[in-house]
Design a protein around this motif. Sequence first.
Motif, PDB file in Angstrom:
ATOM      1  N   TYR A  42       0.716  -1.122  -0.095  1.00 20.18           N
ATOM      2  CA  TYR A  42       0.029   0.037   0.027  1.00 20.18           C
ATOM      3  C   TYR A  42       0.802   1.173  -0.077  1.00 20.18           C
ATOM      4  O   TYR A  42       0.461   2.131  -0.550  1.00 20.18           O
ATOM      5  CB  TYR A  42      -0.927   0.012   1.198  1.00 20.18           C
ATOM      6  N   PHE A  47      -2.166  -2.857  -4.369  1.00 19.62           N
ATOM      7  CA  PHE A  47      -3.002  -3.738  -3.594  1.00 19.62           C
ATOM      8  C   PHE A  47      -3.124  -5.221  -4.273  1.00 19.62           C
ATOM      9  O   PHE A  47      -3.244  -5.353  -5.443  1.00 19.62           O
ATOM     10  CB  PHE A  47      -4.537  -2.927  -3.941  1.00 19.62           C
ATOM     11  N   TRP A  49      -5.813  -8.027  -5.426  1.00 17.84           N
ATOM     12  CA  TRP A  49      -7.012  -8.333  -5.913  1.00 17.84           C
ATOM     13  C   TRP A  49      -7.051  -9.571  -6.497  1.00 17.84           C
ATOM     14  O   TRP A  49      -6.560  -9.902  -7.577  1.00 17.84           O
ATOM     15  CB  TRP A  49      -7.603  -7.082  -6.549  1.00 17.84           C
ATOM     16  N   TRP A  59      -1.744  -5.303  -7.662  1.00 11.45           N
ATOM     17  CA  TRP A  59      -2.260  -4.433  -9.032  1.00 11.45           C
ATOM     18  C   TRP A  59      -1.738  -3.031  -8.743  1.00 11.45           C
ATOM     19  O   TRP A  59      -1.685  -2.712  -7.596  1.00 11.45           O
ATOM     20  CB  TRP A  59      -3.707  -4.460  -9.144  1.00 11.45           C
ATOM     21  N   SER A  60      -1.557  -2.269  -9.912  1.00 10.71           N
ATOM     22  CA  SER A  60      -1.185  -0.779  -9.943  1.00 10.71           C
ATOM     23  C   SER A  60      -1.513  -0.443 -11.052  1.00 10.71           C
ATOM     24  O   SER A  60      -0.946  -0.072 -11.917  1.00 10.71           O
ATOM     25  CB  SER A  60       0.141  -0.549  -9.465  1.00 10.71           C
ATOM     26  N   ARG A  64      -5.413   6.014 -11.941  1.00 12.75           N
ATOM     27  CA  ARG A  64      -5.988   5.492 -10.524  1.00 12.75           C
ATOM     28  C   ARG A  64      -7.135   6.379 -10.442  1.00 12.75           C
ATOM     29  O   ARG A  64      -7.039   7.523 -10.674  1.00 12.75           O
ATOM     30  CB  ARG A  64      -4.939   5.660  -9.738  1.00 12.75           C
ATOM     31  N   PHE A 157      -6.890   4.103   1.831  1.00 14.75           N
ATOM     32  CA  PHE A 157      -6.925   3.191   0.817  1.00 14.75           C
ATOM     33  C   PHE A 157      -8.094   2.501   0.898  1.00 14.75           C
ATOM     34  O   PHE A 157      -8.222   1.232   1.459  1.00 14.75           O
ATOM     35  CB  PHE A 157      -5.720   2.170   0.807  1.00 14.75           C
ATOM     36  N   GLU A 159     -10.967  -0.078   0.328  1.00 17.65           N
ATOM     37  CA  GLU A 159     -11.062  -1.496  -0.123  1.00 17.65           C
ATOM     38  C   GLU A 159     -12.445  -1.955  -0.894  1.00 17.65           C
ATOM     39  O   GLU A 159     -12.199  -2.383  -1.917  1.00 17.65           O
ATOM     40  CB  GLU A 159     -10.380  -2.468   0.851  1.00 17.65           C
ATOM     41  N   ASP A 189      -7.881   6.626  -1.774  1.00 18.32           N
ATOM     42  CA  ASP A 189      -7.729   5.867  -3.204  1.00 18.32           C
ATOM     43  C   ASP A 189      -8.860   4.832  -3.486  1.00 18.32           C
ATOM     44  O   ASP A 189      -9.272   4.128  -2.652  1.00 18.32           O
ATOM     45  CB  ASP A 189      -6.494   4.987  -2.634  1.00 18.32           C
ATOM     46  N   GLN A 191      -9.002   3.057  -6.241  1.00 13.89           N
ATOM     47  CA  GLN A 191      -8.458   1.933  -7.149  1.00 13.89           C
ATOM     48  C   GLN A 191      -8.840   2.063  -8.471  1.00 13.89           C
ATOM     49  O   GLN A 191      -8.095   2.460  -9.289  1.00 13.89           O
ATOM     50  CB  GLN A 191      -8.731   0.825  -6.383  1.00 13.89           C
ATOM     51  N   ARG A 207      -0.928   7.209 -12.872  1.00 16.86           N
ATOM     52  CA  ARG A 207      -0.274   6.459 -11.941  1.00 16.86           C
ATOM     53  C   ARG A 207       0.632   7.255 -11.216  1.00 16.86           C
ATOM     54  O   ARG A 207       1.174   7.249 -10.283  1.00 16.86           O
ATOM     55  CB  ARG A 207      -0.055   5.116 -12.330  1.00 16.86           C
TER      56      ARG A 207
END
Length: 237
Positions: A42, A47, A49, A59-60, A64, A157, A159, A189, A191, A207
């Motif tokens: 993080y 993150f 998934w 993932w990134s 974003r 962040f 989720e 964030d 995501q 990003r």
Amino acid sequence: MPLLQRLSGGDGFPPTSEALDYPNGLLAVGGDLSPRRLEAAYRRGIFPWYQAPEPVLWWSPDPRSVLYPEELHVSRSLRKTLRRDRFTLAADRRFREVMAACGDSRRDGEGTWIDGAMVEAYCELHRRGRAHSIEVYGDTGELVGGLYGIALGRVFFGESMFSRVTDASKVALVALVWVLRRAGFRLIDCQVESEHLNSLGARNIARLDFERELDQTVAIEAEGMDWRPPARCGGLL
């Protein structure tokens, strides 16, 4: 085409510039969900998934989806819901139940993506004061909506969120923003872009810009953070 890195043991994450274009942002596979690895992920905007029994996927994505607290959009209908004041609010009382409720929802339409290993991993982060939940309760005290995520520095962040009655997840987000504004948080964030979050003020950034934001905020801890929202949703106005 870049090769997908497989993590094992204490392997670190590759540069996010090596993430795949398709599927967007897939960076690495494997590794574990230990608190140390999750926090390291993080802090770099990475993150997990995945859908069990797959290995963990990291993932990134680019762009974003983010929500700046000052840009939260509360629609006329949502304001009406808040004025009715029919929901009570709390934080961090039923973290595990919030995760379980989020796990009942479907992110990709193919099945739940929050398995038992993920629940245990984030509950451990909750015990360590890194993961938090916002809960929305109905008239009889039942849990009708909520969200959870990770707080590092001045970044939250997000989720997942869930709603069992109309507007409950939106009320949870408004409550989260109320809490974060008081503590001087800079960024939420989100995501991956969604119409639901866009309607509440989220937008896409590159990003690289997101990672620059993290560099400036993720290490600035919010001392003495009070996660309690108002007792009732009318107090959010």
